[in-house]
Design a protein around this motif. Structure first.
Motif, PDB file in Angstrom:
ATOM      1  N   ILE A 211       0.552  -1.175   0.015  1.00 50.20           N
ATOM      2  CA  ILE A 211      -0.405  -0.202  -0.124  1.00 50.20           C
ATOM      3  C   ILE A 211       0.401   1.443   0.126  1.00 50.20           C
ATOM      4  O   ILE A 211       0.761   2.659  -0.632  1.00 50.20           O
ATOM      5  N   TYR A 212       2.415   1.172   1.049  1.00 48.96           N
ATOM      6  CA  TYR A 212       3.279   2.911   0.373  1.00 48.96           C
ATOM      7  C   TYR A 212       3.753   2.495  -0.801  1.00 48.96           C
ATOM      8  O   TYR A 212       4.534   3.919  -0.030  1.00 48.96           O
ATOM      9  N   GLY A 213       3.879   1.774  -1.284  1.00 47.50           N
ATOM     10  CA  GLY A 213       4.523   1.987  -2.459  1.00 47.50           C
ATOM     11  C   GLY A 213       3.326   2.627  -3.430  1.00 47.50           C
ATOM     12  O   GLY A 213       3.626   2.745  -4.848  1.00 47.50           O
ATOM     13  N   VAL A 214       2.289   3.047  -3.513  1.00 46.82           N
ATOM     14  CA  VAL A 214       0.972   3.279  -4.023  1.00 46.82           C
ATOM     15  C   VAL A 214       0.490   4.548  -3.368  1.00 46.82           C
ATOM     16  O   VAL A 214       1.356   5.588  -4.297  1.00 46.82           O
ATOM     17  N   ILE A 215       0.797   5.036  -2.228  1.00 49.20           N
ATOM     18  CA  ILE A 215      -0.575   6.393  -1.977  1.00 49.20           C
ATOM     19  C   ILE A 215       0.934   7.064  -2.074  1.00 49.20           C
ATOM     20  O   ILE A 215       2.050   6.573  -0.814  1.00 49.20           O
ATOM     21  N   SER A 216       0.873   7.844  -2.290  1.00 51.26           N
ATOM     22  CA  SER A 216       1.849   9.233  -2.597  1.00 51.26           C
ATOM     23  C   SER A 216       1.667  10.005  -1.021  1.00 51.26           C
ATOM     24  O   SER A 216       2.566  10.121   0.120  1.00 51.26           O
TER      25      SER A 216
END
Length: 293
Positions: A211-216
Protein backbone atom coordinates in the motif's frame (compact mmCIF):
# COMPACT_ATOMS: atom_id res chain seq x y z
CA UNK A 1 -6.35 18.76 24.35
CA UNK A 2 -3.62 17.52 26.68
CA UNK A 3 -2.90 14.71 24.21
CA UNK A 4 -1.48 17.29 21.83
CA UNK A 5 0.37 19.23 24.51
CA UNK A 6 3.02 16.51 24.15
CA UNK A 7 3.25 17.26 20.42
CA UNK A 8 4.11 20.85 21.40
CA UNK A 9 7.08 19.66 23.45
CA UNK A 10 5.29 19.41 26.81
CA UNK A 11 5.32 15.64 27.28
CA UNK A 12 5.66 14.25 30.79
CA UNK A 13 4.10 17.20 32.64
CA UNK A 14 1.54 16.51 35.35
CA UNK A 15 -1.56 18.56 36.06
CA UNK A 16 0.25 20.81 38.55
CA UNK A 17 2.88 21.60 35.91
CA UNK A 18 0.15 22.51 33.45
CA UNK A 19 -1.56 24.76 36.01
CA UNK A 20 1.76 26.56 36.59
CA UNK A 21 2.11 27.00 32.82
CA UNK A 22 -1.45 28.33 32.51
CA UNK A 23 -0.78 30.89 35.24
CA UNK A 24 2.24 32.12 33.26
CA UNK A 25 0.03 32.50 30.17
CA UNK A 26 -2.59 34.40 32.16
CA UNK A 27 -0.03 36.71 33.75
CA UNK A 28 2.05 37.53 30.68
CA UNK A 29 0.32 36.66 27.37
CA UNK A 30 1.86 37.56 24.03
CA UNK A 31 -1.61 37.90 22.49
CA UNK A 32 -4.65 39.20 24.36
CA UNK A 33 -8.01 39.19 22.59
CA UNK A 34 -11.11 40.50 24.33
CA UNK A 35 -14.40 39.99 22.54
CA UNK A 36 -17.65 41.82 23.15
CA UNK A 37 -19.90 41.36 26.12
CA UNK A 38 -22.44 38.56 26.13
CA UNK A 39 -25.75 40.14 27.10
CA UNK A 40 -28.85 38.60 28.59
CA UNK A 41 -27.18 36.80 31.47
CA UNK A 42 -27.18 37.61 35.15
CA UNK A 43 -24.13 39.74 34.44
CA UNK A 44 -22.20 40.56 31.28
CA UNK A 45 -19.24 38.34 30.42
CA UNK A 46 -16.18 39.44 28.48
CA UNK A 47 -14.83 36.65 26.31
CA UNK A 48 -11.05 36.31 26.44
CA UNK A 49 -8.36 34.51 24.41
CA UNK A 50 -4.79 34.50 25.74
CA UNK A 51 -1.79 33.11 23.87
CA UNK A 52 1.77 32.73 25.12
CA UNK A 53 4.53 31.50 22.78
CA UNK A 54 6.84 28.94 24.39
CA UNK A 55 8.93 28.79 21.19
CA UNK A 56 8.99 30.94 18.05
CA UNK A 57 6.32 28.84 16.31
CA UNK A 58 4.55 27.15 19.24
CA UNK A 59 2.09 28.70 21.67
CA UNK A 60 -0.41 27.83 24.37
CA UNK A 61 -3.87 29.39 24.07
CA UNK A 62 -6.35 29.77 26.92
CA UNK A 63 -9.98 30.56 26.15
CA UNK A 64 -12.47 31.71 28.76
CA UNK A 65 -14.16 34.80 30.19
CA UNK A 66 -13.86 37.46 32.89
CA UNK A 67 -16.40 37.18 35.68
CA UNK A 68 -18.03 40.04 37.60
CA UNK A 69 -14.86 40.39 39.71
CA UNK A 70 -12.65 40.58 36.59
CA UNK A 71 -11.21 37.14 37.35
CA UNK A 72 -10.30 35.04 34.34
CA UNK A 73 -12.27 31.76 34.20
CA UNK A 74 -10.52 29.25 31.96
CA UNK A 75 -12.72 27.03 29.80
CA UNK A 76 -10.21 25.65 27.29
CA UNK A 77 -6.44 25.23 26.98
CA UNK A 78 -4.75 23.96 23.83
CA UNK A 79 -1.45 24.23 21.93
CA UNK A 80 -1.23 26.19 18.68
CA UNK A 81 1.19 26.27 15.77
CA UNK A 82 1.78 29.76 14.42
CA UNK A 83 0.20 30.43 11.03
CA UNK A 84 1.42 33.44 9.05
CA UNK A 85 -0.45 33.33 5.75
CA UNK A 86 -3.62 31.90 4.18
CA UNK A 87 -3.59 28.89 1.86
CA UNK A 88 -7.22 29.14 0.76
CA UNK A 89 -9.37 32.12 -0.15
CA UNK A 90 -12.69 30.49 -1.07
CA UNK A 91 -15.63 28.75 0.52
CA UNK A 92 -14.86 29.17 4.21
CA UNK A 93 -17.56 28.25 6.70
CA UNK A 94 -17.51 28.04 10.47
CA UNK A 95 -19.33 25.42 12.55
CA UNK A 96 -19.64 25.75 16.34
CA UNK A 97 -18.85 22.74 18.52
CA UNK A 98 -21.30 21.61 21.16
CA UNK A 99 -20.67 22.10 24.87
CA UNK A 100 -17.51 24.18 24.49
CA UNK A 101 -16.50 27.63 23.21
CA UNK A 102 -14.87 26.34 20.03
CA UNK A 103 -15.55 25.97 16.33
CA UNK A 104 -14.32 24.29 13.15
CA UNK A 105 -13.77 25.83 9.76
CA UNK A 106 -14.64 24.05 6.54
CA UNK A 107 -12.64 24.64 3.39
CA UNK A 108 -13.08 22.97 0.02
CA UNK A 109 -9.95 22.04 -1.93
CA UNK A 110 -10.59 20.56 -5.41
CA UNK A 111 -7.50 18.30 -5.21
CA UNK A 112 -8.51 16.85 -1.83
CA UNK A 113 -11.84 15.39 -2.89
CA UNK A 114 -13.61 16.30 0.38
CA UNK A 115 -14.08 19.23 2.73
CA UNK A 116 -11.24 19.92 5.14
CA UNK A 117 -12.29 20.67 8.72
CA UNK A 118 -9.91 22.37 11.14
CA UNK A 119 -9.99 23.74 14.69
CA UNK A 120 -10.13 27.55 14.83
CA UNK A 121 -7.21 29.11 16.73
CA UNK A 122 -8.46 32.71 16.80
CA UNK A 123 -12.18 32.24 17.35
CA UNK A 124 -12.83 35.32 19.49
CA UNK A 125 -10.81 37.52 17.17
CA UNK A 126 -13.22 36.84 14.29
CA UNK A 127 -16.46 36.29 16.23
CA UNK A 128 -16.10 39.29 18.56
CA UNK A 129 -18.49 37.71 21.04
CA UNK A 130 -21.31 36.97 18.61
CA UNK A 131 -23.30 33.79 19.04
CA UNK A 132 -21.35 31.17 17.11
CA UNK A 133 -24.50 29.88 15.42
CA UNK A 134 -24.83 33.27 13.69
CA UNK A 135 -21.42 32.75 12.05
CA UNK A 136 -22.36 29.46 10.36
CA UNK A 137 -22.69 31.07 6.92
CA UNK A 138 -19.95 33.66 7.31
CA UNK A 139 -17.34 33.89 4.57
CA UNK A 140 -13.82 35.11 5.31
CA UNK A 141 -10.96 36.57 3.30
CA UNK A 142 -8.65 33.62 3.83
CA UNK A 143 -7.69 30.71 6.02
CA UNK A 144 -4.29 29.32 6.99
CA UNK A 145 -3.84 25.77 8.26
CA UNK A 146 -1.32 23.84 10.35
CA UNK A 147 -1.36 20.57 12.28
CA UNK A 148 -0.06 18.77 15.37
CA UNK A 149 0.74 15.08 15.54
CA UNK A 150 1.07 13.03 18.72
CA UNK A 151 2.95 10.21 16.93
CA UNK A 152 4.28 9.54 13.45
CA UNK A 153 6.90 7.88 11.31
CA UNK A 154 9.08 8.62 8.32
CA UNK A 155 8.54 6.75 5.05
CA UNK A 156 10.99 6.53 2.18
CA UNK A 157 10.05 8.40 -1.01
CA UNK A 158 8.32 6.58 -3.84
CA UNK A 159 10.24 5.72 -6.99
CA UNK A 160 9.68 8.37 -9.65
CA UNK A 161 9.67 5.91 -12.55
CA UNK A 162 6.90 3.87 -10.90
CA UNK A 163 4.79 6.98 -10.33
CA UNK A 164 4.88 8.26 -13.89
CA UNK A 165 1.81 6.40 -15.16
CA UNK A 166 -0.24 7.03 -12.03
CA UNK A 167 0.69 10.71 -11.86
CA UNK A 168 -0.48 11.21 -15.45
CA UNK A 169 -3.89 9.73 -14.60
CA UNK A 170 -4.11 11.67 -11.32
CA UNK A 171 -3.27 14.87 -13.17
CA UNK A 172 -6.18 14.24 -15.49
CA UNK A 173 -8.45 13.51 -12.51
CA UNK A 174 -7.44 16.74 -10.74
CA UNK A 175 -8.18 18.76 -13.89
CA UNK A 176 -11.61 17.15 -14.16
CA UNK A 177 -12.31 17.79 -10.46
CA UNK A 178 -11.53 21.46 -10.90
CA UNK A 179 -13.84 21.63 -13.94
CA UNK A 180 -16.62 19.94 -11.97
CA UNK A 181 -15.92 22.23 -9.00
CA UNK A 182 -16.33 25.24 -11.30
CA UNK A 183 -19.72 24.03 -12.58
CA UNK A 184 -18.92 21.93 -15.67
CA UNK A 185 -21.35 19.02 -15.29
CA UNK A 186 -20.04 17.36 -18.46
CA UNK A 187 -16.81 16.50 -16.61
CA UNK A 188 -18.67 14.09 -14.29
CA UNK A 189 -18.77 11.17 -16.75
CA UNK A 190 -15.12 11.57 -17.72
CA UNK A 191 -14.20 11.77 -14.02
CA UNK A 192 -16.02 8.48 -13.34
CA UNK A 193 -14.10 6.71 -16.11
CA UNK A 194 -10.83 8.18 -14.85
CA UNK A 195 -11.56 6.95 -11.31
CA UNK A 196 -12.10 3.43 -12.68
CA UNK A 197 -8.77 3.65 -14.52
CA UNK A 198 -7.01 4.76 -11.34
CA UNK A 199 -8.60 1.91 -9.37
CA UNK A 200 -7.36 -0.68 -11.87
CA UNK A 201 -3.85 0.77 -11.89
CA UNK A 202 -3.68 0.99 -8.09
CA UNK A 203 -4.98 -2.57 -7.63
CA UNK A 204 -2.12 -3.91 -9.73
CA UNK A 205 0.44 -1.78 -7.90
CA UNK A 206 -0.78 -2.78 -4.42
CA UNK A 207 -0.41 -6.46 -5.27
CA UNK A 208 3.13 -5.80 -6.47
CA UNK A 209 4.52 -3.15 -4.07
CA UNK A 210 2.21 -2.91 -1.04
CA UNK A 211 0.00 0.00 0.00
CA UNK A 212 2.79 2.52 0.81
CA UNK A 213 4.32 1.90 -2.58
CA UNK A 214 1.13 3.24 -4.14
CA UNK A 215 -0.10 6.08 -1.94
CA UNK A 216 2.23 9.05 -2.31
CA UNK A 217 0.15 11.46 -0.18
CA UNK A 218 -3.23 11.35 1.53
CA UNK A 219 -5.33 13.36 3.96
CA UNK A 220 -8.22 11.16 5.05
CA UNK A 221 -10.78 11.85 7.80
CA UNK A 222 -10.40 9.72 10.93
CA UNK A 223 -13.42 8.68 12.96
CA UNK A 224 -16.11 11.01 14.29
CA UNK A 225 -13.76 13.89 15.16
CA UNK A 226 -13.95 15.98 12.01
CA UNK A 227 -10.64 17.80 12.57
CA UNK A 228 -8.61 14.56 12.91
CA UNK A 229 -6.99 13.08 9.78
CA UNK A 230 -4.75 10.28 8.61
CA UNK A 231 -1.91 12.06 6.84
CA UNK A 232 0.86 11.01 4.46
CA UNK A 233 2.72 13.97 3.00
CA UNK A 234 6.00 14.68 1.28
CA UNK A 235 8.47 16.68 3.36
CA UNK A 236 9.57 19.88 1.60
CA UNK A 237 11.24 21.72 4.50
CA UNK A 238 12.42 20.77 8.00
CA UNK A 239 13.03 22.97 11.03
CA UNK A 240 12.97 22.41 14.77
CA UNK A 241 12.31 24.22 18.05
CA UNK A 242 13.67 23.55 21.53
CA UNK A 243 11.16 24.12 24.31
CA UNK A 244 12.99 25.86 27.21
CA UNK A 245 10.54 24.57 29.81
CA UNK A 246 11.16 20.86 29.06
CA UNK A 247 14.29 20.86 26.84
CA UNK A 248 12.29 18.77 24.33
CA UNK A 249 12.76 19.11 20.57
CA UNK A 250 9.79 19.68 18.26
CA UNK A 251 10.13 19.08 14.52
CA UNK A 252 8.26 21.27 12.04
CA UNK A 253 7.68 19.68 8.62
CA UNK A 254 6.37 21.68 5.67
CA UNK A 255 4.35 19.02 3.88
CA UNK A 256 2.95 18.79 0.39
CA UNK A 257 -0.17 16.71 0.74
CA UNK A 258 -2.92 16.26 -1.86
CA UNK A 259 -2.06 19.57 -3.46
CA UNK A 260 -2.06 21.45 -0.12
CA UNK A 261 1.00 22.78 1.69
CA UNK A 262 0.94 23.10 5.49
CA UNK A 263 3.17 22.68 8.54
CA UNK A 264 2.95 19.63 10.82
CA UNK A 265 4.67 19.76 14.22
CA UNK A 266 5.61 16.68 16.24
CA UNK A 267 7.69 15.92 19.31
CA UNK A 268 10.99 14.32 18.30
CA UNK A 269 10.51 11.64 20.96
CA UNK A 270 7.33 10.36 19.29
CA UNK A 271 8.72 10.27 15.75
CA UNK A 272 10.02 7.02 14.30
CA UNK A 273 12.68 7.35 11.61
CA UNK A 274 15.09 10.00 10.40
CA UNK A 275 13.41 12.95 8.65
CA UNK A 276 14.92 14.24 5.40
CA UNK A 277 13.62 16.50 2.65
CA UNK A 278 12.03 14.31 -0.01
CA UNK A 279 10.95 11.60 2.40
CA UNK A 280 7.36 11.25 3.58
CA UNK A 281 5.70 11.78 6.94
CA UNK A 282 2.93 9.45 8.09
CA UNK A 283 0.78 10.05 11.16
CA UNK A 284 -2.54 11.07 12.63
CA UNK A 285 -2.83 14.86 12.74
CA UNK A 286 -5.06 17.39 14.45
CA UNK A 287 -5.78 20.14 11.92
CA UNK A 288 -5.86 23.77 13.07
CA UNK A 289 -6.75 26.96 11.23
CA UNK A 290 -6.34 30.69 11.56
CA UNK A 291 -9.03 32.83 9.98
CA UNK A 292 -7.96 36.01 8.20
CA UNK A 293 -11.05 38.19 8.48
Amino acid sequence: MNKYMSAAGLAGLDQNDYEDLYRIVEKDPDLYIEASYIEGKEYDERLIELTKYIAPNIGITLRGFLDRDDQFIRQLAFPVIKINEPVSKKYKRISPLKNEPAALTRSDFPTLGCSLYSYVQNLYEVSDGEELSSLTNATWKGIGISALSSAGMILLPMGKSENKELRAIEGKRNRLKKELFNGNDDAYEQLTLTEMQIYTTIDKRVKKNGIYGVISTTLMPRGVEEDMYYCIGQIEEISSSKIPLTEQIVYHFLLSCCGIRFCVSINKDTLIGEPEVGRRFKGIVWMQSRIFA
